[in-house]
Scaffold this motif. Sequence first.
Motif, short mmCIF file in Angstrom:
data_model
loop_
_atom_site.label_atom_id
_atom_site.label_comp_id
_atom_site.label_asym_id
_atom_site.label_seq_id
_atom_site.Cartn_x
_atom_site.Cartn_y
_atom_site.Cartn_z
N ILE A 170 0.85 -1.19 0.00
CA ILE A 170 0.00 0.00 0.00
C ILE A 170 0.88 1.24 0.00
O ILE A 170 1.70 1.43 0.92
CB ILE A 170 -0.91 0.04 1.25
CG1 ILE A 170 -1.61 -1.32 1.46
CG2 ILE A 170 -1.94 1.16 1.14
CD1 ILE A 170 -2.02 -1.57 2.91
N SER A 171 0.73 2.07 -1.03
CA SER A 171 1.44 3.35 -1.06
C SER A 171 0.53 4.34 -1.77
O SER A 171 0.40 4.32 -2.99
CB SER A 171 2.78 3.22 -1.82
OG SER A 171 3.41 4.48 -1.92
N CYS A 172 -0.15 5.18 -0.97
CA CYS A 172 -1.20 6.05 -1.53
C CYS A 172 -0.70 6.86 -2.72
O CYS A 172 -1.39 7.01 -3.72
CB CYS A 172 -1.73 6.99 -0.44
SG CYS A 172 -2.69 6.12 0.82
N GLY A 173 0.53 7.38 -2.62
CA GLY A 173 1.06 8.20 -3.71
C GLY A 173 1.88 7.44 -4.73
O GLY A 173 2.50 8.03 -5.61
N LEU A 174 1.89 6.09 -4.64
CA LEU A 174 2.78 5.25 -5.47
C LEU A 174 4.20 5.83 -5.36
O LEU A 174 4.83 6.19 -6.35
CB LEU A 174 2.34 5.21 -6.94
CG LEU A 174 0.89 4.80 -7.23
CD1 LEU A 174 0.68 4.60 -8.74
CD2 LEU A 174 0.49 3.52 -6.51
N VAL A 179 8.04 0.16 0.19
CA VAL A 179 7.12 -0.74 -0.54
C VAL A 179 7.70 -1.11 -1.91
O VAL A 179 7.55 -2.25 -2.37
CB VAL A 179 5.72 -0.09 -0.68
CG1 VAL A 179 4.79 -0.93 -1.54
CG2 VAL A 179 5.11 0.13 0.71
N ALA A 180 8.40 -0.16 -2.54
CA ALA A 180 9.02 -0.44 -3.85
C ALA A 180 10.00 -1.60 -3.73
O ALA A 180 10.04 -2.50 -4.59
CB ALA A 180 9.73 0.80 -4.37
N GLY A 181 10.80 -1.61 -2.63
CA GLY A 181 11.76 -2.70 -2.42
C GLY A 181 11.06 -4.05 -2.29
O GLY A 181 11.55 -5.08 -2.78
#
Length: 597
Positions: A170-174, A179-181
């Motif tokens: 979950i990452s509201c702003g992408l 989270v990317a890792g």
Amino acid sequence: MAGHESQSTKRHWESADYEPSLPVTEKSNPLTCDIDRASANSIVRMLQVCDAEIFIKETGSSYQRLLSDQVVKTLMDVAERVELILKDPQDSLVVLSGCGTSGRLAFLITSGFNRSLRQLNHSLVYTYIIAGGDRALLSSQEAPEDDPTLGMLSLKKVCEGKKRVLFIGISCGLSAPFVAGQLDFCMQHPEVYTPVLLGFNPAHQARAEPIQGCTFTFRSIVQRMQELVQRRQAFLINPAVGPEAISGSSRMKGGSTTKILLEVILSAAHAATFSSTPITYNGILQHLREYEKTLDITYSQREGIITLVEAAGQSLLSGGRLCYLGWGSLSLLGLIDASECNPTFGADYEDVRGFVSGGYKELNNNEGPLTSLGPSFCIAHEDFLRHVLPCLTDRDTVFLIYTHSDNVSEVLKLAQKVREKTLNLHAVYHQSDGDTAAVQDQINTLCSSTLNFTWFRGTPALGSLLHMWELSTKLVLNAVSTGAHILKGKIYQNHMMDVQVNNSKLYRRAARLLQKLSGRPESQCEEALLKAVYRVDNLTKDITSCDITMHTRAAKNGRKVVPLALVCLLTGCSVKEAESHLEQRPIVREAVEVCLS
């Protein structure tokens, strides 16, 4: 219905020339541009119209919406993957992961659905990860959000020995490197992991900034996922729900929509597994509509919410505090709301506190009790009685947050104790129609106001009434804490002026905000920001040669960094003079206005 009036027209923020350099989640919302000058009444009305944007239909817009065909179909696909794991749980896991509010909601949701599995004597299949570990459930831990390796290692650790993992990042702003890792790791091991990304910007607005020590950016991760989406080896759920009421404050609409989407997915999977209710397009759509009704039911009590905002604002303005005393899962929403006030408004941890009946036993978090970390981690009602109640005064406001199925006699006992210390006692109470607790009348007489929500039992089998109560409580508490800090002068226009600059996302947001408010070039704004971070008038080469990570570490304990930088920019004064200016005018909004004039 209020807030739904312009569904058919294109929203101002959707036009290509409105703040074109910003992704949706960072834009300022035109509906709230003067929220800093609004009364409690107007603040709640603005929040209502803003929240209603979550459910606005897709009408010739370039943005995909929550109720869009593709979003509903993807929710079905992911629910089917969860169903497969529920039916064959051996060596399988569903992981929800995020930073800040996203991680706290991952915790709340996995706790609730694991509780359901326990009641069914079923293997537990859900776990959560939050950047910064469990201390981040209760306090701001912004720095770990920037660490993709930490994200990957934490995922690897919880999934050790598993042969099938559905990972929902979950990452509201992408934008979150943490989270990317994790998503990168999932794509490197497709034999075990199926990655799902949940956020609220279109894919092309994912963050393209380089991530320290990595060859990928968040945007390149999204592009790789898009290729896998075609083969149903990954899933992307990213409806636009509009800019936040307070720019970039994704704890609000972003958090609410995260909760809605994840509960719709998991509820559909549970109904399919345990009630033989097939996962259908109409079933998902109907469930989403139930949440829309929850918004309407909540704001139908607007007058009661306004009363709470006024009381909370008065307390903060007079140097008092807000205390949320909660029961059951609603108490966790009090904890979550309180924990968000420090990074969002630069609030002291004492300003807004959450307390849970049952303490860490009720919380049941991965790492167990955290009381050894300090007073801000003492969250039981006993801690409130021991440390807070003795020094409560009429400047403080206390909120009781519970449902008819909680121990209402216990609520009454606590209400009586609080009432001896302060008149500012309010109740937020949920009940099903036909349920009445005799004790409730006694609680009402002790409280300055009672916000009583009565819900009809006719919600579909897919949706849990408790989930609706939770969302309703979240909306109320977000309105209370946001409204109170606006009335305290912590917001300028609709921007978080006193935001903590503790990670790269917040550092960039601060620099952009300075540029917008001062009209000065980007380089000058960043220079002013660094002077405020390091409290110097001349930047040395040692400072300017550091990367953002070093700057955010230096900013960790700095107060009023952004207001300081703005005063320096607008007046040309020294950092010391700017500090003195802000001391004379502690209300940030007023200090900024004097400089602007």
